[in-house]
Every structure is written in C-alpha cells, then in structure tokens.
Write a protein that holds these residues in place. Structure first.
Motif, short mmCIF file in Angstrom:
data_model
loop_
_atom_site.label_atom_id
_atom_site.label_comp_id
_atom_site.label_asym_id
_atom_site.label_seq_id
_atom_site.Cartn_x
_atom_site.Cartn_y
_atom_site.Cartn_z
N ASP A 132 -4.85 -2.87 9.60
CA ASP A 132 -4.33 -3.23 8.28
C ASP A 132 -4.04 -1.93 7.52
O ASP A 132 -4.30 -0.84 8.02
N SER A 133 -3.55 -2.07 6.30
CA SER A 133 -3.10 -0.91 5.53
C SER A 133 -4.19 0.14 5.36
O SER A 133 -5.32 -0.18 4.99
N GLY A 170 1.20 1.79 5.65
CA GLY A 170 0.72 0.56 6.25
C GLY A 170 -0.46 0.87 7.16
O GLY A 170 -1.37 1.60 6.80
N SER A 171 -0.43 0.36 8.39
CA SER A 171 -1.49 0.65 9.36
C SER A 171 -1.12 1.81 10.28
O SER A 171 -1.90 2.18 11.16
N SER A 188 4.05 0.17 2.24
CA SER A 188 3.87 -0.67 3.42
C SER A 188 4.86 -1.82 3.48
O SER A 188 4.95 -2.52 4.49
N ARG A 205 -5.81 3.06 3.28
CA ARG A 205 -5.87 3.34 1.85
C ARG A 205 -6.35 4.76 1.53
O ARG A 205 -6.29 5.19 0.37
N ALA A 252 0.86 -1.19 0.00
CA ALA A 252 0.00 0.00 0.00
C ALA A 252 0.89 1.24 0.00
O ALA A 252 1.91 1.27 0.70
#
Length: 434
Positions: free
Chosen positions: A61-62, A36-37, A333, A64, A18
């Motif tokens: 999680d990633s 990433g996150s 990421s 976006r 990502a």
C-alpha cells in the motif's frame, strides 16, 4: 446506514491520495523516490537503478515515509500497509520487517543507527532495536516494536532526532511539538519530557534542525498548515521567530466565506551549516529559500525560485549534506499513465548553499533535465518512462492538498453529530462482543 456511508466516505478521502516522496543518500550515492507502493532507487555511482530484494515482495500500500540513516548504510520505508521495512543500502536487501498495529505516518533513525522509531495514526511512537545487522542471517528477520511514548490519539506527522541524538521530537495534528529525552534504554520507554513548543494554529506538517559549529545543539524549525515557518529553542520550548511564508509568497486567498485559505508547508530542508532553509509550500510552483541567522535567531525570506514553463509544486524535498543540490519531487499515488505506471516529476536546484547573500541571489537555479546528476537514466528510473503534461500534475497537486487537509485538519462536529458517531462506534463494539 447514512452515517456509515458518510464515515466510509471520510476514510476514503483520507487514504486515496499519497504524495510522492524523495530521499537523498548523505553522500549523494543514491536517490530514492516513493510513489504509492512503488519504491525506486537510482545508483548515482554507476548510473543504474538498484534492484530491491525483499522476500515479502515489497510494500502493498502507499508509502508514507522514507529516510536514509546518518551514515547512509540503512534506509527505512513505511506506510499504509502497516509495515516498516529496513534496508541495507549496500545490497538493497530488506533485512528487517516490522509489523505495526496501525498505519505508519512517520519514521526516524537514531544517530548511532541502533534504533528505528516510527509513529502511527493513533499517536503512538514505537522503537525497534536494530543491533548489528551484519551478523544476521541473510533471511528476512521479523522485528518486534515496543511503544515508547504517545500523543493521546493525535496523528503524529513527523519524527526527528536532535543533532546530538539526545532528544526525539514529535509533531502532531493538534498543533503540538513535543521534545522528549531519548533514554539510554529506549525499549523501557521514553518518559521524560524536555519541553513543548506551542504556537502553531494548525497542524504541524514538518520539522528540521539548523545547527553549526558555533551552535552545536542547534535550533528547531517547523512548518505548519497555518502557512508559517517557526524557529524554536527546543530545549526550553521558546518561540524565537515566525516567518509568514504564505503571505510573503502572496499565496493566501479567500474561499468566499470570509476565511483565508492557508497553504500548508509540506516539507523543510536545511543546509548543513544551518544558514539556509528550503520550504515547499502548497500552491507555490517552485521553492522558497529562507535565511536563518543563528546568532540573531531570526528567519527571513531569501528568495523564491520558480520553475519556468511548467506547474511544479513539490510534494517532498531533500539534499545530501555535502553537495549544494536540492532535490525536489512532485507526484501522487493517483497519477498514472496509460500503462498504469505511477508517475512523478523530479527537479533539482543548484547552488543550495548559504556561504553569502550574494550566492543565494545569483547562483541558485533550476537545472535542466540533461544537467541533473544521472541524466536521462535517472529520470527514466525515478519518474517513469513516459512524460506527462503539466495539467495532470496540477490536478495531482490539488488532490494531494485535499487529501492532506482531510487527513490533518481536525474535523469539527455538532453535538448531535458527535452523539450519532459515538452511538455507531458503540454499536460496532456490541456486535463484536456478541
């Protein structure tokens, strides 16, 4: 078994990388970067990093998509963990958390800050009513999202509200841009389509609006995997001009199979007067500035600003409406240091304004790290504590490019392969029923 392994491999390619994202407070009070996150926010007013307060522990999680609201009072983040988080930027506390059925690809905040819209990978756009969040209990509130429109199973890549707030514009993987009238009661659905802007030959990757006092309604600009930036009269769907930015930057090349590789436009950002547009392009180390003539309704290349001494291919760009600085970030990421910290690189361009052609040519420049607002403190918070070599960033840029193309370029299958995939899906459904 082989087909199952191939599908799992395809899904992994789509999700493994990502891009780093950047968003700037409208008054440049803070700068936010996600990779990433991780969500990192720097307070430019007192020169420190904000501590984010989230009872659920942040994203898993990633991320976006990230965005400030028009006033800067709200900030929204969303991504692959199927969560949309709405933050109060005064306290940087997560005030609302919204659960999506699918992974989120894009977000938008209405101009009056009453609604947040988000899109998922299946092409559905949802709306969440925010209301008066100052009256909410300090505890985290779980909000319910309502679907308002759909792109029929095509991944939606970008959402934008028009400058007057009357329309919501959605772009997708299948080359389409849809302009929908945003209703007074959006929770009942958005059913009236204003127009379609059709002309791109690859996925539409980014959108922005250009407007001024003389052109209050403004025009729409779009970037695409076809390596063009296009100018639209979005009310009628008419294409006004096309700028072949990939060709003009001499970034097109062949893959040895009589096909041209088209570098995608990864992000767009326009100055508040609508006269200058910055375009981040895959394979371009730096940024391209486009001049937008609103009276003539044309786009043209004003300048290419290269980053000296390093490979810097921005994955996201942003600016404050009243400050002539363009912020850029590069990262992915998949890029870590030895301590497994996700790393990014932040650069800033000064003179991001279009008061005259002369100012574009002579006053835009890349700031040295010591000249960036917030200085070393900001870079340490947003980039990570350790620096990283240019070769690693070049590798990360290729990884982001590959992931973007795997995700957004529509896969072509033979008739035999389509039947095998269909059979596999039906077998899975039968197993669930049984």
């Amino acid at each position: 078994m082989e087909d199952s392994i191939m599908e799992e491999s395809e899904q992994k390619l789509e999700t493994e990388v990502a891009p780093a994202l950047i968003a700037i407070h409208p008054a440049q009070k803070s700068v936010s970067v996600s990779v990433g996150s991780d969500l990192r926010v720097f307070n430019l007013q007192d020169g420190t990093g904000f501590k984010l307060v989230d009872e659920n522990g942040g994203h898993k999680d990633s991320i976006r998509a990230i965005r400030y609201s028009k006033s800067g009072h709200l900030f929204v983040s969303a991504g692959d963990d199927k969560l949309v988080k709405i933050w109060d930027t005064n306290s940087w506390r997560c005030i609302y958390s919204v659960v999506s059925e699918k992974r989120v690809t894009s977000i938008a905040i209405s101009n009056d800050e009453m609604f947040v819209c988000f899109a998922d990978k299946f092409g559905v756009v949802y709306v969440v009513e925010i209301g008066d969040y100052h009256c909410e209990n300090p505890a985290l509130v779980i909000k319910k999202a309502v679907p308002i429109l759909s792109h029929y199973c095509s991944i939606i890549t970008r959402l934008e509200f028009s400058p007057d707030g009357q329309h919501i514009v959605t772009a997708d993987r299948d080359f389409k841009i849809r302009v929908t009238i945003f209703p007074k009661n959006p929770l009942d659905g958005a059913h009236e389509i204003q127009s379609f802007c059709l002309g791109h030959t690859e996925f539409v990757s980014c959108l922005a609006f250009v407007n001024s006092q003389d052109y209050a309604q403004g025009y729409l600009i779009s970037g695409s995997g076809d390596s063009t930036v296009r100018l639209w009269d979005y009310a009628s769907g008419s294409l006004l001009d096309t700028c072949e930015v990939g060709a003009k930057a001499e970034l097109l090349h062949s893959n040895g199979k009589e096909e041209e590789i088209l570098p995608a436009i990864t992000d767009l950002y326009a100055t508040s007067d609508g006269l200058l547009v910055a375009a981040a392009i895959q394979s371009l180390s730096g940024i391209m500035l486009l001049r937008c003539d609103l009276s003539a309704r044309t786009l043209s290349v004003a300048k290419v600003i290269s980053v000296p001494g390093e490979t810097f291919i921005p994955t996201s760009i942003g600016a404050a409406s009243s400050v002539p600085l363009l912020w850029m970030v590069m990262g992915a990421s998949s890029l870590h240091n030895n301590n497994s910290t996700l790393l990014v690189r932040v650069r800033v361009i000064s003179g991001f304004t279009a008061t005259s052609s002369k100012s574009i040519e002579h006053e835009t420049s890349i700031l040295e790290d010591r000249e960036v607002p917030g200085g070393e403190s900001l870079l340490e918070i947003l980039q990570g504590k350790l620096s990283i070599g240019g070769e690693a960033f070049s590798t990360a840029a290729e990884a982001v490019k590959t992931a973007m193309r795997n995700l957004l370029i529509k896969k072509q299958y033979s008739a035999e392969r389509r039947e095998v995939r269909k059979k596999g899906r039906n077998d899975k459904k039968n197993q669930i029923v049984e």
